[in-house]
Structures are given as C-alpha cells and as structure tokens.
Design a protein around this motif. Structure first.
Motif, PDB file in Angstrom:
ATOM      1  N   GLY A 245       0.786  -1.226   0.000  1.00  0.00           N
ATOM      2  CA  GLY A 245       0.000   0.000   0.000  1.00  0.00           C
ATOM      3  C   GLY A 245       0.817   1.274   0.000  1.00  0.00           C
ATOM      4  O   GLY A 245       0.430   2.267  -0.625  1.00  0.00           O
ATOM      5  N   VAL A 246       1.960   1.269   0.715  1.00  0.00           N
ATOM      6  CA  VAL A 246       2.720   2.512   0.893  1.00  0.00           C
ATOM      7  C   VAL A 246       4.181   2.357   0.491  1.00  0.00           C
ATOM      8  O   VAL A 246       4.689   3.086  -0.361  1.00  0.00           O
ATOM      9  CB  VAL A 246       2.621   3.002   2.359  1.00  0.00           C
ATOM     10  N   LEU A 247       4.879   1.388   1.084  1.00  0.00           N
ATOM     11  CA  LEU A 247       6.327   1.324   0.921  1.00  0.00           C
ATOM     12  C   LEU A 247       6.733   0.972  -0.504  1.00  0.00           C
ATOM     13  O   LEU A 247       7.687   1.563  -1.044  1.00  0.00           O
ATOM     14  CB  LEU A 247       6.907   0.303   1.896  1.00  0.00           C
ATOM     15  N   GLY A 248       6.039   0.031  -1.137  1.00  0.00           N
ATOM     16  CA  GLY A 248       6.363  -0.326  -2.510  1.00  0.00           C
ATOM     17  C   GLY A 248       6.171   0.827  -3.480  1.00  0.00           C
ATOM     18  O   GLY A 248       7.098   1.175  -4.232  1.00  0.00           O
ATOM     19  N   PRO A 249       4.967   1.454  -3.495  1.00  0.00           N
ATOM     20  CA  PRO A 249       4.805   2.624  -4.368  1.00  0.00           C
ATOM     21  C   PRO A 249       5.791   3.746  -4.059  1.00  0.00           C
ATOM     22  O   PRO A 249       6.266   4.434  -4.969  1.00  0.00           O
ATOM     23  CB  PRO A 249       3.360   3.070  -4.078  1.00  0.00           C
ATOM     24  N   ALA A 299       6.371 -16.015   0.033  1.00  0.00           N
ATOM     25  CA  ALA A 299       5.713 -14.736  -0.219  1.00  0.00           C
ATOM     26  C   ALA A 299       6.516 -13.558   0.316  1.00  0.00           C
ATOM     27  O   ALA A 299       6.230 -12.402  -0.022  1.00  0.00           O
ATOM     28  CB  ALA A 299       4.315 -14.737   0.404  1.00  0.00           C
ATOM     29  N   ALA A 300       7.538 -13.822   1.149  1.00  0.00           N
ATOM     30  CA  ALA A 300       8.397 -12.736   1.636  1.00  0.00           C
ATOM     31  C   ALA A 300       9.383 -12.259   0.570  1.00  0.00           C
ATOM     32  O   ALA A 300       9.999 -11.196   0.726  1.00  0.00           O
ATOM     33  CB  ALA A 300       9.154 -13.201   2.873  1.00  0.00           C
ATOM     34  N   LEU A 301       9.550 -13.036  -0.509  1.00  0.00           N
ATOM     35  CA  LEU A 301      10.596 -12.746  -1.500  1.00  0.00           C
ATOM     36  C   LEU A 301      10.544 -11.346  -2.093  1.00  0.00           C
ATOM     37  O   LEU A 301      11.583 -10.670  -2.171  1.00  0.00           O
ATOM     38  CB  LEU A 301      10.549 -13.807  -2.605  1.00  0.00           C
ATOM     39  N   PRO A 302       9.376 -10.832  -2.553  1.00  0.00           N
ATOM     40  CA  PRO A 302       9.409  -9.503  -3.172  1.00  0.00           C
ATOM     41  C   PRO A 302       9.854  -8.403  -2.222  1.00  0.00           C
ATOM     42  O   PRO A 302      10.529  -7.452  -2.635  1.00  0.00           O
ATOM     43  CB  PRO A 302       7.960  -9.288  -3.638  1.00  0.00           C
ATOM     44  N   TYR A 303       9.529  -8.521  -0.939  1.00  0.00           N
ATOM     45  CA  TYR A 303       9.945  -7.496   0.011  1.00  0.00           C
ATOM     46  C   TYR A 303      11.449  -7.554   0.253  1.00  0.00           C
ATOM     47  O   TYR A 303      12.101  -6.523   0.435  1.00  0.00           O
ATOM     48  CB  TYR A 303       9.181  -7.642   1.322  1.00  0.00           C
ATOM     49  N   VAL A 304      12.008  -8.781   0.244  1.00  0.00           N
ATOM     50  CA  VAL A 304      13.463  -8.911   0.361  1.00  0.00           C
ATOM     51  C   VAL A 304      14.142  -8.254  -0.839  1.00  0.00           C
ATOM     52  O   VAL A 304      15.112  -7.490  -0.696  1.00  0.00           O
ATOM     53  CB  VAL A 304      13.857 -10.396   0.473  1.00  0.00           C
ATOM     54  N   LEU A 305      13.636  -8.527  -2.035  1.00  0.00           N
ATOM     55  CA  LEU A 305      14.241  -7.970  -3.243  1.00  0.00           C
ATOM     56  C   LEU A 305      14.100  -6.453  -3.301  1.00  0.00           C
ATOM     57  O   LEU A 305      15.050  -5.742  -3.670  1.00  0.00           O
ATOM     58  CB  LEU A 305      13.605  -8.617  -4.477  1.00  0.00           C
ATOM     59  N   LEU A 306      12.924  -5.944  -2.924  1.00  0.00           N
ATOM     60  CA  LEU A 306      12.751  -4.490  -2.873  1.00  0.00           C
ATOM     61  C   LEU A 306      13.704  -3.873  -1.856  1.00  0.00           C
ATOM     62  O   LEU A 306      14.330  -2.830  -2.105  1.00  0.00           O
ATOM     63  CB  LEU A 306      11.306  -4.144  -2.529  1.00  0.00           C
ATOM     64  N   GLY A 307      13.818  -4.510  -0.689  1.00  0.00           N
ATOM     65  CA  GLY A 307      14.668  -3.968   0.358  1.00  0.00           C
ATOM     66  C   GLY A 307      16.142  -4.023   0.032  1.00  0.00           C
ATOM     67  O   GLY A 307      16.926  -3.205   0.537  1.00  0.00           O
ATOM     68  N   LEU A 308      16.545  -4.971  -0.809  1.00  0.00           N
ATOM     69  CA  LEU A 308      17.951  -5.104  -1.195  1.00  0.00           C
ATOM     70  C   LEU A 308      18.273  -4.347  -2.477  1.00  0.00           C
ATOM     71  O   LEU A 308      19.369  -4.500  -3.038  1.00  0.00           O
ATOM     72  CB  LEU A 308      18.312  -6.586  -1.360  1.00  0.00           C
ATOM     73  N   ASP A 309      17.330  -3.545  -2.963  1.00  0.00           N
ATOM     74  CA  ASP A 309      17.538  -2.720  -4.161  1.00  0.00           C
ATOM     75  C   ASP A 309      17.895  -3.576  -5.380  1.00  0.00           C
ATOM     76  O   ASP A 309      18.793  -3.251  -6.159  1.00  0.00           O
ATOM     77  CB  ASP A 309      18.637  -1.679  -3.899  1.00  0.00           C
ATOM     78  N   ALA A 310      17.180  -4.688  -5.537  1.00  0.00           N
ATOM     79  CA  ALA A 310      17.395  -5.568  -6.690  1.00  0.00           C
ATOM     80  C   ALA A 310      16.916  -4.882  -7.965  1.00  0.00           C
ATOM     81  O   ALA A 310      16.125  -3.923  -7.917  1.00  0.00           O
ATOM     82  CB  ALA A 310      16.643  -6.880  -6.487  1.00  0.00           C
ATOM     83  N   LEU A 374      11.824   7.192   9.162  1.00  0.00           N
ATOM     84  CA  LEU A 374      12.718   6.982  10.293  1.00  0.00           C
ATOM     85  C   LEU A 374      13.862   6.026   9.974  1.00  0.00           C
ATOM     86  O   LEU A 374      15.030   6.285  10.315  1.00  0.00           O
ATOM     87  CB  LEU A 374      11.914   6.443  11.483  1.00  0.00           C
ATOM     88  N   PHE A 375      13.543   4.912   9.297  1.00  0.00           N
ATOM     89  CA  PHE A 375      14.543   3.875   9.057  1.00  0.00           C
ATOM     90  C   PHE A 375      15.030   3.818   7.609  1.00  0.00           C
ATOM     91  O   PHE A 375      16.086   3.246   7.335  1.00  0.00           O
ATOM     92  CB  PHE A 375      13.979   2.496   9.435  1.00  0.00           C
ATOM     93  N   GLY A 376      14.250   4.350   6.690  1.00  0.00           N
ATOM     94  CA  GLY A 376      14.527   4.216   5.267  1.00  0.00           C
ATOM     95  C   GLY A 376      13.542   3.258   4.627  1.00  0.00           C
ATOM     96  O   GLY A 376      13.094   2.291   5.261  1.00  0.00           O
ATOM     97  N   THR A 377      13.188   3.505   3.387  1.00  0.00           N
ATOM     98  CA  THR A 377      12.186   2.684   2.711  1.00  0.00           C
ATOM     99  C   THR A 377      12.655   1.244   2.544  1.00  0.00           C
ATOM    100  O   THR A 377      11.894   0.296   2.780  1.00  0.00           O
ATOM    101  CB  THR A 377      11.855   3.289   1.335  1.00  0.00           C
TER     102      THR A 377
END
Length: 414
Positions: A245-249, A299-310, A374-377
């Motif tokens: 809803g927020v962090l991905g966009p 299902a955690a995979l896309p958030y890991v990839l987004l967080g690692l700037d893949a 606070l922490f970064g996207t």
C-alpha cells in the motif's frame, strides 16, 4: 488437458457464469484502484507518504469495524442482494474519489470519507461472496469453482495493473478511479440478474444479532486450524498492507521509475496468480492447510528484493512468486472453509476470519510512512519480509494446521 476441460464444464451453469462474470468485472474495477489511488494522491500538491497512509487507513478501518456485521447480514439475508448493495456502495465511494481528483477539490477528510465508504462496501460484500459460492457450486466442485473464480479475478488483476497504470499515465488517477466506479456498477447489475431459489435463504434471522455473533464465534474458535492461521495472517497482512500500500509505491517513486514500475510489479504478481490458478485447479493435497501455510514462506521474497535494491526484473519475478503462493493458498483455504463450516454459519465465520486477518492492517498502513522516514524505505521493506516469515513458522507448530485432511470428494478429471 481433459481434466482442465472437465473443470471448464462448470461454466455451463448459468448461475455460476453470472457470478463469475460479475466477480471478474468487480475485481477489474478494484485492480485499477491501487495505482490510481497511490499516484493520484502522491501527485497532489504537498502530499506525502503519510497522506496516502491516512486515506488507505480510512478505507481499512471501516472494513474491519463492519466486517462482523457484514457476516451477520450475509447469513440472515439473501446473499445475492447483499452483494449487489456492496457493489453499488463501492461504486459510490470510488466515484466520489474520482470527482475530487478531477475537479481538484481534495481535502483530506473528504477523501478519507469516500475511502471509508468503499471499506464498508468490502465488509458487506466479502462474507456474502464466501457464503454464496456453495449455494451456486455443488460440494464436489467447490475447489474447481473457487479456482475458476480466482482465474477470472486474477486475469482482471493482470489487465487492471496494465490498464490502470496506463490510464494513470495518460489521463490521471481521477479518470482511472471513474473507470473503477463504472465497473462496480456493472458488477452490481449482473449480481441483480443472479436468481437463487428461496430455499437458499437460511433461518438465522430468528436469532438476535448478538446470538448470531456468539454462534459464529463458537464455530470459529472450535476449529484450531482456522484461528491459528487467522492469527498468523493478522501480522502477515499488516506487512503486506504496508509493503503493497505505501512502501512499494514509495520506493517505485523514489528509485524505480514511478507508476510504470509499480504497475510492472503488480502485473508480475497478477500473472503469478493466474499461474497459481492452474496449479490450484489440479493440486489436491491430503493436508491442504499445511500446504497452504507453507506457501506463505516464499511470499516474503518480493519485500526482500525491494529492500535489497534488486533490479526491477528481479523484483517482478519476486512478485510473480508472491502471486502464485497466495493464489494457491486462497483456493485451498476457501475450499476448506466451505467444506468444514456449516453453510448457515459460513458468512459469519468468514467475517471473523477477515476481521482477525485484517485487524492489524491499518496499523501497517499508518506506520509505513513514518517507518520509511525513520529507518529508510528499503529497511522498512525488509521488516515486512520478517513479519511474513516469523508468524508463518509459528503457525506450523499447530497440530490442527498440520493434521487437517481433505475429504476425497472432487474427481481429478471429468
């Protein structure tokens, strides 16, 4: 191939086909909304991630507050009429949001109120949808019916992710939301054409509302596998709401290329859900809930990839995996609920399911913007991945989750 053709034979049933087409069009309308709403609001003068969080939270809170009432209504009244009212309420909420964006009058309280109306509509519609499927589909075809409904919904999500993003880029978020409103109106008309015999209406109306809720709660808590997975999803959905809803966009806007990149993510997820339908139409695990819960781990995979700037292509692949896993989970979960819970209580148990699963969703939406600041996207997205994995591992400790066995009702081929 013969088995898949046999599954498609269910389309010869007029009532099921009407329900399928109405649901498909309604989901197409919903699929326009994430991109249109996110980038329509983020594009407003002075808007921030927190502005988007407030509007999305305003949609989620009424959905949670009214969900139990929606279950009681759907078990008391003809579910066809309940769904029809829900579609028209959804139309009204999205049309109001569209008009605000188009005329440039966008006070935050007014946008939140319109979003809240769509939340109420969801609370009314979803329990009725869960309950109406066994009224339309024979018990030995339930998994097939759920899978076909999922196929239509997922195809709509693919089309909506592409067309919605294109509409936002070419015409703006307001016109995309207006298109959504028109689709909800059409879905409501199609639901009105669905005719169920009077005998499908149950006698729950003879009890008090509190009595109905107590009876539904007894059915809910008497099945360990239901309440354990609902507890798991209360945290998992919080992560998904924040991430999707927020962090991905927000990350898409900051570093991936904006609406087009996020539309690609959503399209990858939607294509994954279509692949998941093909799996769910054929797979018949003897322990469906165990398999369903295990599918939550990837299902955690896309958030890991987004967080690692893949790179974007890798993130889209992660979204595809997410879509496959959650679609198969959804079909197995819905089918187990419809088989194991008595029909006269099904909408109420479904409302407890959705209420419990979604109750922390608004918290995820509300905290997503501040967490990104606070922490970064990227770091906040990695936190979402942790919130997917840990509750899933805990749910696997439950004997009810591990041991529920499916009856051998549905033939593998026709």
């Amino acid at each position: 191939m013969h088995s898949y053709l046999g599954d498609l034979g269910l389309l010869r049933d007029r009532r099921f086909t009407l329900l399928l087409v109405a649901r498909t069009i309604s989901v197409l309308g919903s699929a326009f909304a994430p991109v249109a709403l996110a980038f329509g609001i983020l594009g407003l003068p002075g808007a921030t991630a927190s502005t988007l969080s407030v509007v999305l939270t305003a949609e989620s809170v009424p959905m949670i507050v009214f969900m139990l009432a929606g279950g009681v209504i759907a078990d008391r009244l003809p579910r066809q009429r309940v769904m029809m009212v829900g579609e028209f309420l959804m139309m009204t909420g999205f049309l109001a949001l569209a008009c605000m964006l188009l005329v440039g009058w966008t006070p935050l309280p007014a946008m939140a109120a319109a979003a809240a109306l769509s939340g109420v509509a969801t609370a009314i519609t979803f329990p009725a949808l869960t309950g109406i499927i066994p009224e339309v589909v024979p018990v030995d075809r339930l998994q097939t019916g759920n899978a076909l409904l999922g196929l239509g919904a997922n195809a709509s999500r693919v089309a909506g992710a592409v067309l919605g993003g294109g509409t936002v880029v070419l015409f703006g978020g307001g016109w995309a939301l207006a298109a959504s409103a028109a689709m909800f109106a059409l879905a409501g008309v199609l639901i009105a054409m669905l005719r169920l015999p009077p005998g499908d209406r149950n006698a729950a109306g003879r009890h008090s509302v509190l009595g109905d809720l107590r009876e539904g709660w007894r059915e809910f808590r008497s099945r360990q596998w239901i309440w354990v997975v609902v507890a798991q999803f209360s945290l998992l959905v919080m992560a998904v709401q924040a991430g999707h809803g927020v962090l991905g966009p927000l990350l898409a806007k900051e570093s991936l290329g904006g609406p087009a990149a996020w539309s690609a993510f959503l399209a990858g997820e939607a294509v994954g859900t279509i692949a998941g339908v093909l799996v769910s139409m054929r797979v018949r695990p003897s322990r469906p809930i165990l398999v369903a819960v295990l599918l939550c781990l990837p299902a955690a995979l896309p958030y890991v990839l987004l967080g690692l700037d893949a790179p974007l292509w890798g993130i889209v692949v992660g979204a595809f995996v997410f879509g496959v896993c959650f679609d198969v989970f959804g079909v197995l979960w819905q089918t187990a609920m419809q088989r194991e819970v008595p029909a006269e209580s099904l909408s109420r148990v479904s409302s407890y399911d959705v209420l419990g699963s979604m109750m922390f969703g608004p918290i995820g939406l509300l905290l997503a913007g501040p967490a990104a600041s606070l922490f970064g996207t990227e770091e906040a997205l990695l936190g979402c991945a942790v919130l997917v994995v840990l509750p899933t591992l805990a749910a696997l400790l439950s004997p009810g989750v591990r041991n529920l066995r499916a009856p051998r009702l549905e033939p593998v081929s026709s």
